[in-house]
Design a protein around this motif. Structure first.
Motif, PDB file in Angstrom:
ATOM      1  N   PHE A 245       0.844  -1.195   0.000  1.00 31.17           N
ATOM      2  CA  PHE A 245       0.000   0.000   0.000  1.00 31.17           C
ATOM      3  C   PHE A 245       0.880   1.248   0.000  1.00 31.17           C
ATOM      4  O   PHE A 245       2.084   1.187   0.267  1.00 31.17           O
ATOM      5  CB  PHE A 245      -0.940   0.009   1.211  1.00 31.17           C
ATOM      6  N   TYR A 246       0.259   2.385  -0.302  1.00 28.48           N
ATOM      7  CA  TYR A 246       0.982   3.656  -0.364  1.00 28.48           C
ATOM      8  C   TYR A 246       0.933   4.363   0.987  1.00 28.48           C
ATOM      9  O   TYR A 246      -0.060   4.280   1.715  1.00 28.48           O
ATOM     10  CB  TYR A 246       0.389   4.551  -1.444  1.00 28.48           C
ATOM     11  N   VAL A 247       2.039   5.053   1.299  1.00 33.57           N
ATOM     12  CA  VAL A 247       2.174   5.764   2.566  1.00 33.57           C
ATOM     13  C   VAL A 247       2.519   7.219   2.269  1.00 33.57           C
ATOM     14  O   VAL A 247       3.500   7.503   1.579  1.00 33.57           O
ATOM     15  CB  VAL A 247       3.280   5.133   3.446  1.00 33.57           C
ATOM     16  N   ASN A 248       1.701   8.137   2.761  1.00 37.89           N
ATOM     17  CA  ASN A 248       1.987   9.566   2.631  1.00 37.89           C
ATOM     18  C   ASN A 248       2.718  10.031   3.886  1.00 37.89           C
ATOM     19  O   ASN A 248       2.235   9.829   5.002  1.00 37.89           O
ATOM     20  CB  ASN A 248       0.695  10.358   2.449  1.00 37.89           C
ATOM     21  N   ILE A 249       3.884  10.656   3.703  1.00 40.48           N
ATOM     22  CA  ILE A 249       4.737  11.053   4.823  1.00 40.48           C
ATOM     23  C   ILE A 249       4.835  12.583   4.867  1.00 40.48           C
ATOM     24  O   ILE A 249       5.252  13.223   3.895  1.00 40.48           O
ATOM     25  CB  ILE A 249       6.154  10.456   4.685  1.00 40.48           C
ATOM     26  N   ASP A 250       4.440  13.147   5.988  1.00 39.25           N
ATOM     27  CA  ASP A 250       4.496  14.596   6.166  1.00 39.25           C
ATOM     28  C   ASP A 250       5.806  14.966   6.859  1.00 39.25           C
ATOM     29  O   ASP A 250       5.839  15.314   8.048  1.00 39.25           O
ATOM     30  CB  ASP A 250       3.292  15.059   6.991  1.00 39.25           C
ATOM     31  N   ASN A 251       6.895  14.833   6.103  1.00 41.61           N
ATOM     32  CA  ASN A 251       8.219  15.147   6.630  1.00 41.61           C
ATOM     33  C   ASN A 251       9.104  15.516   5.452  1.00 41.61           C
ATOM     34  O   ASN A 251       9.284  14.723   4.526  1.00 41.61           O
ATOM     35  CB  ASN A 251       8.794  13.935   7.379  1.00 41.61           C
ATOM     36  N   PRO A 252       9.674  16.732   5.442  1.00 45.40           N
ATOM     37  CA  PRO A 252      10.470  17.180   4.283  1.00 45.40           C
ATOM     38  C   PRO A 252      11.728  16.363   4.039  1.00 45.40           C
ATOM     39  O   PRO A 252      12.322  16.451   2.961  1.00 45.40           O
ATOM     40  CB  PRO A 252      10.814  18.636   4.643  1.00 45.40           C
ATOM     41  N   ASN A 253      12.148  15.545   5.010  1.00 42.56           N
ATOM     42  CA  ASN A 253      13.361  14.751   4.848  1.00 42.56           C
ATOM     43  C   ASN A 253      13.118  13.411   4.143  1.00 42.56           C
ATOM     44  O   ASN A 253      14.068  12.671   3.879  1.00 42.56           O
ATOM     45  CB  ASN A 253      14.004  14.489   6.217  1.00 42.56           C
ATOM     46  N   PHE A 254      11.836  13.114   3.856  1.00 46.98           N
ATOM     47  CA  PHE A 254      11.494  11.833   3.247  1.00 46.98           C
ATOM     48  C   PHE A 254      10.553  12.041   2.069  1.00 46.98           C
ATOM     49  O   PHE A 254       9.929  13.107   1.951  1.00 46.98           O
ATOM     50  CB  PHE A 254      10.862  10.914   4.294  1.00 46.98           C
ATOM     51  N   PRO A 255      10.446  11.060   1.180  1.00 45.81           N
ATOM     52  CA  PRO A 255       9.547  11.192   0.029  1.00 45.81           C
ATOM     53  C   PRO A 255       8.110  11.469   0.468  1.00 45.81           C
ATOM     54  O   PRO A 255       7.642  10.933   1.474  1.00 45.81           O
ATOM     55  CB  PRO A 255       9.659   9.827  -0.659  1.00 45.81           C
ATOM     56  N   THR A 256       7.409  12.257  -0.308  1.00 48.87           N
ATOM     57  CA  THR A 256       6.021  12.595   0.020  1.00 48.87           C
ATOM     58  C   THR A 256       5.125  11.366  -0.037  1.00 48.87           C
ATOM     59  O   THR A 256       4.267  11.160   0.815  1.00 48.87           O
ATOM     60  CB  THR A 256       5.491  13.669  -0.935  1.00 48.87           C
ATOM     61  N   VAL A 257       5.333  10.530  -1.072  1.00 54.37           N
ATOM     62  CA  VAL A 257       4.558   9.294  -1.226  1.00 54.37           C
ATOM     63  C   VAL A 257       5.529   8.124  -1.360  1.00 54.37           C
ATOM     64  O   VAL A 257       6.434   8.153  -2.193  1.00 54.37           O
ATOM     65  CB  VAL A 257       3.630   9.333  -2.450  1.00 54.37           C
ATOM     66  N   SER A 258       5.355   7.113  -0.532  1.00 51.09           N
ATOM     67  CA  SER A 258       6.183   5.917  -0.593  1.00 51.09           C
ATOM     68  C   SER A 258       5.284   4.690  -0.708  1.00 51.09           C
ATOM     69  O   SER A 258       4.066   4.771  -0.514  1.00 51.09           O
ATOM     70  CB  SER A 258       7.063   5.800   0.658  1.00 51.09           C
ATOM     71  N   GLN A 259       5.909   3.560  -1.033  1.00 52.61           N
ATOM     72  CA  GLN A 259       5.159   2.312  -1.153  1.00 52.61           C
ATOM     73  C   GLN A 259       5.715   1.284  -0.178  1.00 52.61           C
ATOM     74  O   GLN A 259       6.915   1.019  -0.149  1.00 52.61           O
ATOM     75  CB  GLN A 259       5.208   1.756  -2.578  1.00 52.61           C
ATOM     76  N   TYR A 260       4.826   0.726   0.624  1.00 44.79           N
ATOM     77  CA  TYR A 260       5.183  -0.302   1.596  1.00 44.79           C
ATOM     78  C   TYR A 260       4.835  -1.668   1.025  1.00 44.79           C
ATOM     79  O   TYR A 260       3.745  -1.879   0.488  1.00 44.79           O
ATOM     80  CB  TYR A 260       4.425  -0.064   2.896  1.00 44.79           C
TER      81      TYR A 260
END
Length: 330
Positions: A245-260
């Motif tokens: 599934f997709y993970v939205n990360i609210d942190n400028p040091n990491f990708p905005t959208v990632s896949q788990y």
């Protein structure tokens, strides 16, 4: 992954009783038996899964990050399959899928002193996908062969994320009264797949003077199964299960959208019961053994992950109900 990685091998295994009939019957019976054997291919399938407590530890950017307990993990999935086009040798089908995942953590402990990345105690994710699949029935070297291709669009509650593809084929090598053997291959047009290409092999053998048969599909499952009565069947063995599934990360040091993506091997008992002419209820339970779990930036190769975790074995329980209007005729 479960559905698309096994579609080609499953077709051939499911039609073992019809492998030597003419092509029109070969195709029709293959589709009927496929829906009778595998819930994810029926017109409507709903499943609920719950996993028990397990300890875990994680790494972020190659450094120890967090450890604690994954107290509870549950998911609800709904799948719909609808025919779009049917001809003598060709079938086109559209699929719609929804999945809800929830993870509950406790006793979280941050090990890293350099990374600032918080993990909530309860997190949930909603993901959607739709696919257009084409299946073509033919022959090669005077043996039945099935070709399959799928175009998949998926996303989450934040919107559409990616376009993917899958190609596969499977050939029946041997068909006797008690044994069926097939070979094939599946390829994913998706750099994030943990297994972008792999061969498929199926072996189905009815044990002599026994009600049991061996059902083996590489790399998806190995089962020993038998019918208990005309409306019930029990299976014992192991199945490879995946979750993505997709993970939205609210942190400028990491990708905005990632896949788990996570892989595990579920071992235990499966009981299937035909509740009526159109409904089948399935119960599964046993032990889940962790294989791998990774988080990568959306669209990037799975090997380029920035987060991973390890989990201990845990119990699981799954119940599902599916509907298909053709069960009465099967």
């Amino acid at each position: 992954m479960n559905k698309f990685t096994t579609v080609v091998a499953v077709f051939c295994l499911s039609i073992s009783n019809y492998a030597q009939v003419k092509e029109p019957s070969f195709k029709d019976n293959a589709e009927k038996i496929l829906k009778a054997e595998f819930p994810s291919f029926r017109m409507l399938n709903v499943e609920y899964m719950q996993m028990g407590n397990s300890s875990f530890n994680s790494q972020l950017l190659g450094e120890d990050f967090q450890k604690g307990n994954l107290e509870n993990q549950k998911s609800i999935s709904v799948g719909v399959n609808l025919p779009v086009y049917r001809k003598k040798k060709l079938t086109i089908t559209t699929s719609l899928n929804y999945k809800f995942n929830e993870f509950k953590f406790n006793n979280l402990e941050n090990i890293s002193t350099t990374q600032n990345f918080q993990q909530n105690e309860i997190v949930n994710f909603q993901n959607f996908s739709t696919a257009l699949s084409t299946t073509y029935f033919s022959s090669l070297f005077a043996k039945p062969i099935i070709y399959n291709s799928s175009i998949i669009v998926d996303g989450n509650d934040q919107g559409i994320q990616r376009l993917k593809g899958m190609l596969g084929a499977s050939l029946i090598l041997k068909k006797t009264e008690r044994t069926t053997i097939t070979i094939g291959a599946v390829a994913f047009i998706d750099p994030t797949s943990q297994f972008p290409f792999f061969p498929t092999f199926t072996y189905n053998h009815k044990l002599k003077n026994s009600a049991w048969d061996i059902d083996f599909i590489l790399p998806q499952r190995i089962l020993l199964r038998r019918y208990l009565h005309k409306n019930g069947r029990i299976s014992i063995g192991s199945m490879l299960n995946s979750n993505s599934f997709y993970v939205n990360i609210d942190n400028p040091n990491f990708p905005t959208v990632s896949q788990y993506s996570q892989l595990e091997i579920n071992s235990g008992v499966i009981y299937e019961h035909k509740a009526s002419n159109n409904f089948i209820v399935t119960f599964k339970g046993g032990i889940s053994n962790f294989v791998s779990s990774r988080l990568t930036e959306k669209g990037q190769p799975n090997k380029d992950y920035f987060y991973k975790n390890d989990q201990s074995s845990k119990g699981y329980f799954n119940v599902g109900i599916s509907y298909n209007p053709a069960f009465k005729k099967q």
